[in-house]
Scaffold this active site. Structure first.
Site, PDB file in Angstrom:
ATOM      1  N   TYR A   1      47.256  28.467 -28.140  1.00  0.00           N
ATOM      2  CA  TYR A   1      47.420  27.840 -26.826  1.00  0.00           C
ATOM      3  C   TYR A   1      46.605  26.547 -26.759  1.00  0.00           C
ATOM      4  O   TYR A   1      47.111  25.482 -26.409  1.00  0.00           O
ATOM      5  CB  TYR A   1      47.006  28.808 -25.710  1.00  0.00           C
TER       6      TYR A   1
ATOM      7  N   LYS B   1      47.900  22.534 -26.647  1.00  0.00           N
ATOM      8  CA  LYS B   1      47.489  21.596 -25.593  1.00  0.00           C
ATOM      9  C   LYS B   1      46.840  20.347 -26.192  1.00  0.00           C
ATOM     10  O   LYS B   1      46.999  19.245 -25.669  1.00  0.00           O
ATOM     11  CB  LYS B   1      46.549  22.286 -24.596  1.00  0.00           C
TER      12      LYS B   1
ATOM     13  N   PHE C   1      39.962  24.313 -15.898  1.00  0.00           N
ATOM     14  CA  PHE C   1      39.292  25.540 -16.315  1.00  0.00           C
ATOM     15  C   PHE C   1      39.941  26.687 -15.532  1.00  0.00           C
ATOM     16  O   PHE C   1      40.797  26.453 -14.680  1.00  0.00           O
ATOM     17  CB  PHE C   1      37.783  25.420 -16.053  1.00  0.00           C
ATOM     18  N   ASN C   2      39.584  27.930 -15.844  1.00  0.00           N
ATOM     19  CA  ASN C   2      40.271  29.075 -15.235  1.00  0.00           C
ATOM     20  C   ASN C   2      40.312  28.997 -13.723  1.00  0.00           C
ATOM     21  O   ASN C   2      39.326  28.628 -13.083  1.00  0.00           O
ATOM     22  CB  ASN C   2      39.577  30.377 -15.633  1.00  0.00           C
TER      23      ASN C   2
ATOM     24  N   ARG D   1      33.337  32.850 -17.640  1.00  0.00           N
ATOM     25  CA  ARG D   1      34.416  31.911 -17.355  1.00  0.00           C
ATOM     26  C   ARG D   1      34.240  31.354 -15.944  1.00  0.00           C
ATOM     27  O   ARG D   1      33.642  31.984 -15.080  1.00  0.00           O
ATOM     28  CB  ARG D   1      35.789  32.607 -17.403  1.00  0.00           C
TER      29      ARG D   1
END
Length: 199
Positions: free
Chosen positions: A60, A64, A85-86, A121
């Site tokens: 992934y 990107k 970001f998440n 995260r």
């Protein structure tokens, strides 16, 4: 898990989109291409900024990064590459970690199967992310790359403890080896300085 689709959608899809835009009679004032914080890979610093080392660990992230490289070939219009970001929010699917945890607590399940609960995260609110995108669209007119982040990270264990406090419900955590990523980053947190200077 479908690696071919990841590359087809992210890399070929972006290339086709940019080729189509490049052939337009009236070019756009700005094209926004979402990349990902996963292009950074393992962090050597606490807060990843736009100049941090690019070293994606999974397909992934690699796809990107290829998207970002493709963008360099288009000079007729400005391209804003964002590295979100998440983020999470209401109605996100249960295959994502936060909705899964919330669902288990809401339904007072006795047990939850998780992978590594000690990874950190960012978990930003999708409504904030949308607001940031709108402000970036209003303020950016040159090709650049910007992290979309808060600079705050939480472990999965933190999230579980927050849910315990909010609900008063205790849940048994079963670590499932199949849910642990082979190549994972311990802490992914961004430096929002550039983003904040723009918006």
């Amino acid at each position: 898990s479908d690696i071919d689709t990841i590359y087809k959608v992210n890399v070929e899809g972006t290339k086709n989109l940019l080729l189509s835009i490049n052939n337009m009679i009236k070019l756009p004032e700005l094209v926004v291409i979402p990349s990902s914080a996963y292009v950074y890979g393992v962090s050597e610093i606490d807060f990843l900024n736009e100049n941090s080392k690019i070293a994606p660990l999974n397909d992934y992230g690699k796809s990107k990064f290829k998207v970002e490289e493709i963008c360099k070939n288009f000079k007729n219009f400005p391209i804003l590459i964002t590295r979100p970001f998440n983020y999470t929010g209401v109605d996100q699917g249960l295959n994502f970690i936060i909705p899964k945890i919330v669902h288990h607590f809401k339904n007072e399940k006795q047990e939850i199967e998780l992978g590594n609960i000690n990874v950190y995260r960012e978990f930003n609110d999708v409504r904030d992310i949308c607001e940031i995108y709108i402000k970036l669209l209003e303020n950016v007119r040159v090709s650049t790359t910007v992290n979309i982040c808060s600079g705050k990270s939480y472990s999965i264990k933190n999230i579980i403890n927050i849910c315990k406090k909010l609900t008063g419900h205790n849940i048994n955590i079963k670590i499932n080896e199949r849910l642990i990523r082979k190549k994972d980053v311990n802490n992914i947190v961004g430096n929002p300085r550039k983003m904040l200077s723009i918006i």
